[in-house]
Motif scaffolding. Sequence first.
Motif, PDB file in Angstrom:
ATOM      1  N   LEU A   3       0.819  -1.212   0.000  1.00 22.80           N
ATOM      2  CA  LEU A   3       0.000   0.000   0.000  1.00 22.80           C
ATOM      3  C   LEU A   3       0.857   1.268   0.000  1.00 22.80           C
ATOM      4  CD1 LEU A   3      -2.768  -1.062   2.541  1.00 22.80           C
ATOM      5  CD2 LEU A   3      -2.897  -1.031   0.043  1.00 22.80           C
ATOM      6  N   MET A   4       2.137   1.137   0.371  1.00 23.81           N
ATOM      7  CA  MET A   4       3.029   2.306   0.378  1.00 23.81           C
ATOM      8  C   MET A   4       3.728   2.521  -0.956  1.00 23.81           C
ATOM      9  SD  MET A   4       4.905   2.220   4.060  1.00 23.81           S
ATOM     10  CE  MET A   4       5.646   0.622   3.813  1.00 23.81           C
ATOM     11  N   ASP A   8      -0.923   5.107  -5.074  1.00 25.73           N
ATOM     12  CA  ASP A   8      -2.243   5.613  -4.696  1.00 25.73           C
ATOM     13  C   ASP A   8      -2.174   6.179  -3.279  1.00 25.73           C
ATOM     14  OD1 ASP A   8      -4.895   6.075  -4.067  1.00 25.73           O
ATOM     15  OD2 ASP A   8      -5.573   4.044  -4.539  1.00 25.73           O
ATOM     16  N   GLN A   9      -2.246   7.499  -3.157  1.00 28.78           N
ATOM     17  CA  GLN A   9      -2.121   8.128  -1.850  1.00 28.78           C
ATOM     18  C   GLN A   9      -3.370   7.960  -0.987  1.00 28.78           C
ATOM     19  OE1 GLN A   9      -0.462  12.049  -1.742  1.00 28.78           O
ATOM     20  NE2 GLN A   9       1.182  11.523  -3.149  1.00 28.78           N
ATOM     21  N   THR A  10      -4.420   7.335  -1.516  1.00 30.24           N
ATOM     22  CA  THR A  10      -5.613   7.091  -0.699  1.00 30.24           C
ATOM     23  C   THR A  10      -5.512   5.767   0.055  1.00 30.24           C
ATOM     24  OG1 THR A  10      -6.855   6.013  -2.483  1.00 30.24           O
ATOM     25  CG2 THR A  10      -7.051   8.430  -2.285  1.00 30.24           C
ATOM     26  N   THR A  11      -4.508   4.945  -0.260  1.00 28.24           N
ATOM     27  CA  THR A  11      -4.264   3.718   0.492  1.00 28.24           C
ATOM     28  C   THR A  11      -3.051   3.944   1.384  1.00 28.24           C
ATOM     29  OG1 THR A  11      -2.810   2.768  -1.192  1.00 28.24           O
ATOM     30  CG2 THR A  11      -5.174   2.302  -1.374  1.00 28.24           C
ATOM     31  N   ALA A  12      -2.974   3.245   2.505  1.00 23.42           N
ATOM     32  CA  ALA A  12      -1.862   3.462   3.428  1.00 23.42           C
ATOM     33  C   ALA A  12      -1.548   2.216   4.235  1.00 23.42           C
ATOM     34  CB  ALA A  12      -2.172   4.617   4.375  1.00 23.42           C
ATOM     35  N   SER A  48       2.280  10.897   4.199  1.00 20.86           N
ATOM     36  CA  SER A  48       1.418  10.378   5.253  1.00 20.86           C
ATOM     37  C   SER A  48       0.093  11.129   5.291  1.00 20.86           C
ATOM     38  CB  SER A  48       2.114  10.517   6.600  1.00 20.86           C
ATOM     39  OG  SER A  48       1.279  10.081   7.641  1.00 20.86           O
ATOM     40  N   PRO A  49      -1.018  10.415   5.532  1.00 18.74           N
ATOM     41  CA  PRO A  49      -2.307  11.099   5.673  1.00 18.74           C
ATOM     42  C   PRO A  49      -2.461  11.773   7.040  1.00 18.74           C
ATOM     43  CG  PRO A  49      -2.607   8.751   5.925  1.00 18.74           C
ATOM     44  CD  PRO A  49      -1.163   8.973   5.546  1.00 18.74           C
ATOM     45  N   LYS A 115       0.802   6.294   9.950  1.00 18.39           N
ATOM     46  CA  LYS A 115       0.376   5.787   8.643  1.00 18.39           C
ATOM     47  C   LYS A 115       1.281   6.375   7.575  1.00 18.39           C
ATOM     48  CE  LYS A 115      -4.493   5.373   9.849  1.00 18.39           C
ATOM     49  NZ  LYS A 115      -5.854   5.820   9.555  1.00 18.39           N
ATOM     50  N   SER A 117       1.286   6.553   3.299  1.00 16.78           N
ATOM     51  CA  SER A 117       0.555   6.215   2.075  1.00 16.78           C
ATOM     52  C   SER A 117       1.485   5.990   0.885  1.00 16.78           C
ATOM     53  CB  SER A 117      -0.479   7.293   1.741  1.00 16.78           C
ATOM     54  OG  SER A 117       0.113   8.552   1.670  1.00 16.78           O
ATOM     55  N   GLU A 118       2.658   6.598   0.898  1.00 13.56           N
ATOM     56  CA  GLU A 118       3.645   6.363  -0.163  1.00 13.56           C
ATOM     57  C   GLU A 118       5.042   6.528   0.416  1.00 13.56           C
ATOM     58  OE1 GLU A 118       3.206   5.346  -3.505  1.00 13.56           O
ATOM     59  OE2 GLU A 118       1.176   5.044  -2.739  1.00 13.56           O
TER      60      GLU A 118
END
Length: 126
Positions: A3-4, A8-12, A48-49, A115, A117-118
């Motif tokens: 997920l990193m 896709d920055q909406t997944t983490a 990070s979100p 978290k 995300s990337e």
Amino acid sequence: LGLMTDGDQTTAWATESYFNPTMAPKPGVGFVLELTRSAAVDAVTLVSPQGGWSAQIYVSDRSGTTLADWGQPVGSVTGAGPDNRVAITPAATGRYVLVWFTQLVKGPDGKYQAKVSEVSVHGTPS
């Protein structure tokens, strides 16, 4: 960990949830990235979100089984924002990168976690 690196920055990816920001009695929590070959790593970008966490970056030719196996951190971020480029000066050479969280952020459930995300590693092959 996929997920990193899925673009896709909406997944983490997220750490487990803890009852305190330092994860005591644990010294921290993290993840290891394996590069395709050894490289002179000069930066690691963490998107990070959520902000506010702290982490250290380690680079090695071997993936350690304990934190002591990794040697000294080569970079760090404290009170992270949403997009963090952690500079490593001078560049550290290795095939493995450990991102080690030392401080987590309180979530809406009252527990602490971090978290990402990337993540991307910057450098040149050695």
